[in-house]
Enzyme design. Structure first.
Site: not given
Length: 287
Positions: A65-66, A96, A171, A240
């Site tokens: 998901l975003p 992430t 990450k 982001k």
């Protein structure tokens, strides 16, 4: 575990679905996009009308998901995945997000006897399609043996990094370095060109010397040819991620001057309308 729910079937999710089916899993897929669901159905997945329904029929759920807000809504809402899952089920969140949110989700899942792992990915849509993703895993190591076959169905290099949130830490640190190297390449190529050394010449030198880097291997064609419409990883997604990195550094009271500088550069690129271009568009002049 043979029944898997996949929530989020976009650029990364559809490759995950493909390789789960290839490895013998029954996949229940959800995405708000009818087109994305149709692609998954063609691959052999069973479309579902909601995240809850995808979770209700699964023993393990993968989410892609975003960002943090939507992951929390999908997992913890009244009709969320946690409410749908049976005790001793698993959630592998391959989005992430930030480590604090991952830890919050881990605790909320534990209250329902659900095992939550943060499992962010590297390798992009090509890696997802080929089943060769790098997976960074944070969570309770007692159940790793149970989820390893699923991880190995979609990934090649799997790193077990420690407690909940550690996968997201890895990450975010990884993507900050990718962003920093990409911006550095853009500056170096601009200086080289002004001084009469072409981008292709300088790229050869870089890749044969101590500055050799994988960013050039992945994004090099876009950087050298200026083909930023060829989106391998969008600039808005990189923006982001590096802002989540900066927030994480602040949370742990660690100075991050390079991270802050990179955030500023990508913010300028966003303001110039480069959000939907490839993240390598940072190499265009933004000053």
């Amino acid at each position: 575990m043979k029944n898997i729910g996949v929530i989020g079937c976009g650029a990364m999710g559809k490759g995950i679905v493909k390789n789960l089916i290839k490895n013998g899993y029954k996949v229940f897929a959800y995405d708000p996009s009818a087109d994305a669901l149709a692609i998954c159905e063609e691959l052999g997945a069973i479309p579902q009308p909601s995240p809850y329904e995808a979770g209700r029929q699964a023993e393990l759920v993968i989410s892609s998901l975003p960002g943090p807000g939507i992951v929390k809504d999908v997992m913890m809402g009244e009709s969320g995945v946690f409410a749908a899952l049976k005790p001793r089920s698993f959630v592998l969140d391959m989005s992430t997000i930030d480590p604090v949110t991952a830890q919050e989700l881990y605790s909320a899942a534990k209250e329902r006897e659900v095992h939550f792992y943060d499992c962010p990915l590297s390798g992009g849509p090509k890696g997802a399609d080929a089943g060769t993703l790098t997976i960074m895993v944070g969570g309770d190591d007692r159940y790793i043996a149970e989820i390893r076959p699923v991880l190995e169905s979609v990934g090649k290099d799997i790193f077990l990094l420690g407690s909940s949130g550690s996968g997201q830490v890895a990450k975010l640190c990884h993507n900050m370095l990718v962003a920093l190297i990409t911006a550095g390449l853009g500056e170096a190529f601009a200086v080289g060109e002004k001084a009469g050394v072409s981008r292709s010449q300088l790229a050869e030198v870089i890749q044969s010397g101590s500055a050799h880097n994988r960013v050039m291997s992945v994004f090099g064609e876009n950087i050298l040819k200026g083909t930023y419409e060829n989106v391998l990883f969008s600039l808005e997604h990189m923006n982001k991620d590096i802002h989540l990195y900066a927030e994480t550094a602040g949370h742990y009271s660690e100075d991050s001057p390079l991270g802050q500088m990179v955030c500023s550069l990508y913010e300028k690129a966003m303001e110039q309308g480069k959000a939907k271009l490839d993240s390598s568009a940072i190499c265009e002049r933004i000053y």
